[in-house]
Design an enzyme around this catalytic site. Structure first.
Site, short mmCIF file in Angstrom:
data_model
loop_
_atom_site.label_atom_id
_atom_site.label_comp_id
_atom_site.label_asym_id
_atom_site.label_seq_id
_atom_site.Cartn_x
_atom_site.Cartn_y
_atom_site.Cartn_z
N LYS A 39 0.88 -1.14 0.09
CA LYS A 39 -0.11 0.02 -0.31
C LYS A 39 0.82 1.54 0.06
O LYS A 39 1.92 1.56 0.98
CB LYS A 39 -0.95 0.24 1.21
CG LYS A 39 -2.24 1.44 1.11
CD LYS A 39 -2.88 0.97 2.49
CE LYS A 39 -3.28 2.60 2.27
NZ LYS A 39 -4.13 2.50 3.48
N ASP A 43 -2.94 9.99 3.43
CA ASP A 43 -4.23 9.35 4.01
C ASP A 43 -5.09 10.68 5.24
O ASP A 43 -4.91 10.42 5.80
CB ASP A 43 -4.49 7.94 3.87
CG ASP A 43 -5.66 7.73 4.09
OD1 ASP A 43 -7.25 7.98 3.51
OD2 ASP A 43 -6.45 7.08 5.11
N LYS A 86 -10.22 12.67 8.43
CA LYS A 86 -10.11 12.56 9.66
C LYS A 86 -9.66 13.48 10.43
O LYS A 86 -9.93 14.96 9.89
CB LYS A 86 -8.55 11.66 9.62
CG LYS A 86 -9.05 10.52 8.59
CD LYS A 86 -6.85 9.76 8.61
CE LYS A 86 -6.85 8.73 7.70
NZ LYS A 86 -7.89 7.69 8.67
N ASP A 133 -12.36 6.90 2.91
CA ASP A 133 -11.29 7.17 3.61
C ASP A 133 -11.04 5.74 4.29
O ASP A 133 -10.07 5.15 4.31
CB ASP A 133 -11.69 6.96 5.09
CG ASP A 133 -10.52 7.48 6.37
OD1 ASP A 133 -9.33 7.19 5.44
OD2 ASP A 133 -10.91 7.45 7.92
N ARG A 161 -7.99 0.00 0.02
CA ARG A 161 -8.35 -1.80 -1.11
C ARG A 161 -8.02 -1.13 -1.99
O ARG A 161 -8.97 -2.38 -3.01
CB ARG A 161 -9.12 -2.25 0.14
CG ARG A 161 -11.08 -0.94 0.30
CD ARG A 161 -11.45 -1.73 1.09
NE ARG A 161 -10.89 -1.11 2.56
CZ ARG A 161 -11.64 -1.37 4.27
NH1 ARG A 161 -13.12 -2.43 3.82
NH2 ARG A 161 -10.97 -1.27 5.26
N1 BES Z 1 -5.12 4.26 6.41
C1 BES Z 1 -6.28 3.39 7.26
C2 BES Z 1 -5.74 3.08 8.48
C3 BES Z 1 -4.93 3.07 9.51
C4 BES Z 1 -5.81 3.49 10.68
C5 BES Z 1 -3.60 3.19 9.57
C6 BES Z 1 -4.74 4.12 11.55
C7 BES Z 1 -3.27 3.25 10.42
C8 BES Z 1 -3.26 3.64 11.66
C9 BES Z 1 -7.15 3.65 6.72
O1 BES Z 1 -7.45 4.31 5.08
C10 BES Z 1 -8.36 4.04 6.92
O2 BES Z 1 -8.90 5.19 7.52
N2 BES Z 1 -9.29 3.07 7.64
C11 BES Z 1 -10.68 2.69 8.00
C12 BES Z 1 -11.40 2.04 6.89
C13 BES Z 1 -12.96 2.50 7.34
C14 BES Z 1 -13.21 3.61 6.65
C15 BES Z 1 -13.46 0.87 6.49
C16 BES Z 1 -10.38 2.94 9.31
O3 BES Z 1 -9.80 1.73 9.45
O4 BES Z 1 -11.04 3.49 9.79
ZN ZN Z 2 -4.85 4.51 4.29
ZN ZN Z 3 -8.41 5.64 5.35
#
Ligand code: BES
Ligand code: ZN
Ligand code: ZN
Length: 476
Positions: free
Chosen positions: A241, A246, A253, A323, A327
């Site tokens: 990835k 992000d 966020k 967010d 994936r």
């Molecule tokens: N990059 C984040 C995941 C992440 C969170 C990495 C904290 C490192 C520390 C990912 O892209 C994300 O935001 N995932 C969301 C998915 C959800 C919206 C289904 C999450 O985990 O909240």
């Molecule tokens: Zn991410």
């Molecule tokens: Zn994200």
């Protein structure tokens, strides 16, 4: 610090002691009695009262002492030697009992090297290191130990490279900068191809492009090849990835959730790190790596919550959350590699979900896979190098959770079907691997530390470079 081999003592002499084994050194036994130095795990005691320059390192209870304790102990020792302004030190490998000289040397060299990492490029005052040479007394295993020093130094070099790439702020570590970091590997004999917006469009990577749409930075598709075994057709694919930032996009966020999101390319950093180590050590295996690098930002042109997008595989995806972008980029990267390279197996490495942190904390990498034996091989490799990982369950109930009503797939569950987020993320990715044996490593918790822990520093940890290297090198 240079790690060398010698036949006799050099500089400050290191002696190890176990808590529950009588030392042949009377001075150590005296200190134990006085409870000044008891040989506890990671306890370091520079004996300034001795005529010669000596330092003692505790390894805890003998039966419980692991390779990981050796790594930790020698990392602490390295830090202490610097604090004590020592410039040369030596250690007789014969002092370690119950392990082969090779096993001990590998852990000790790693521990010492781990004590050296710092990310100080933005500090006006750089950290000075006094320790210039650490010599291992090797007796009849000199050749073997020299080879181990070389290999471990290179693998830890890969770990440090991954950390540096992760720690770099997103204002500098753009998709283009990440591609340039991969290009650096050409010097070592790695083939590197970089494709920009136009070529990514031509390939039809619509999910990847949707994520990149809100950013002013051009997305880059980075492909790396190491063909260490030209006689074999066997090939492992690594997919990282590569979100160089992000923000969450319109599923934006909070400040606190966003501040470390320059680290959302840690998966791709680990892929670049392991290619460096594979090439430097001329590992006789064939490996292809792919990174779909971009930023997830907001702008008038950005993709939106509720959009239904397409993908290179032709499957439509409802955007429950902008967010859940990782994936989407991985879907196209996985499909590209599965169809164009037809590897024998795929490992993807991704900071994919906050949910994996909820499940396993920052200690263990979460794994989702379509092949249990393959997954357990990766878990075993991780255990051997001190990077724990754990296989999460995947079954049709989870698979159903990522199916849509108006689209083939959902990138995020809206409404009642919530929970199990680390697994449903994996279930989503499985749709793009074309039945290739596949392991997904969710490193959201393990690739970045909010505080130093053991020999891992605050910030980027370089996990799972060691696991990937060890798995690829030792695979039968
Ligand atoms: N990059 C984040 C995941 C992440 C969170 C990495 C904290 C490192 C520390 C990912 O892209 C994300 O935001 N995932 C969301 C998915 C959800 C919206 C289904 C999450 O985990 O909240
Ligand atoms: Zn991410
Ligand atoms: Zn994200």
């Amino acid at each position: 610090m240079k790690i060398t081999t010698v036949t006799g003592k050099l500089g400050t002499f290191v002696e190890v002691a176990y808590e529950d084994v009588k030392s042949s050194n009377k001075k150590i036994e005296d200190l134990k009695k006085k409870k000044v130095f008891e040989g506890k795990k990671g306890q370091v005691f520079p004996n300034v009262f001795s005529d010669e320059s000596v330092i003692y390192l505790g390894l805890g209870k003998k039966a419980e002492s692991s390779l990981e304790d050796l790594r930790l102990g020698f990392c602490k020792l390295g830090a202490e030697l610097n604090k004590s302004k020592v410039d040369k030190a030596s250690f007789d490998l014969g002092q370690i009992k119950g392990l082969t000289v090779e096993e001990a040397a590998e852990a000790i060299v790693e521990g010492l090297l781990q004590s050296e990492y710092s990310f100080d490029k933005f500090l006006s005052e750089k950290k000075e290191r006094s320790l210039k040479e650490f010599a291992l007394i090797t007796k009849d295993k000199d050749k073997e130990v020299k080879a181990i020093i070389k290999e471990v130094t290179s693998v830890i070099g890969g770990v440090f490279l991954a950390r540096d790439l992760v720690n770099e702020p997103a204002m500098y570590m753009t998709p283009t900068a990440l591609a340039n970091a991969a290009k650096e590997l050409e010097k070592l004999g790695v083939e590197v191809e970089v494709h920009g917006q136009k070529e990514i469009e031509k390939l039809g990577m619509k999910a990847f492009l949707a994520v990149a749409k809100g950013s002013e930075q051009e997305p880059k598709l980075i492909i790396m090849k190491w063909n260490g075994d030209k006689r074999s057709k066997d090939k492992t694919a690594l997919v990282g990835k590569g979100l160089t930032y992000d923000s969450g996009g319109y599923g934006i966020k909070s400040t606190g959730g966003m501040v470390d999101m320059h680290s959302d390319m840690a998966g791709s950093a680990s892929v670049i790190g392991v290619f460096k180590a594979l090439a430097e050590n001329k590992v006789k295996k064939n490996v292809v790596g792919i990174i779909a690098a971009c930023e997830n930002m907001i702008s008038g042109g950005a993709y939106k919550n509720g959009d239904i997008i397409s993908s290179m595989a032709g499957k439509s995806i409802h955007i429950g959350s902008t967010d859940a972008e990782g994936r989407l980029t991985l879907a196209d990267a996985l499909y590209y590699i599965a169809t164009k390279e037809k590897p024998n197996r795929i490992i993807d490495i991704a900071t994919l979900t906050g949910a994996v942190i909820g499940a396993l904390g920052g200690i263990t990498t979460g794994i989702v896979s379509n092949d249990d034996d393959f997954a357990y091989d990766v878990v075993r490799a991780g255990n051997e190098v001190g990077e724990p990982a754990w296989l999460l369950p995947l079954n049709d109930k989870y698979r159903d959770m990522v199916k849509g009503t108006f689209s083939d797939l959902l990138n995020s569950q809206v409404g009642s079907a919530k929970g199990g987020g680390a697994i449903t993320a994996g279930a989503f990715l499985e749709n793009f691997v074309e039945d290739t044996p596949w392991v997904h490593m969710d490193i959201a918790g393990t690739s970045y530390n909010s505080a130093a822990e053991g020999y891992l520093p605050k910030g980027g940890t370089g996990v799972p470079v060691k696991t990937l290297y060890h798995y690829i090198k030792t695979r039968k």
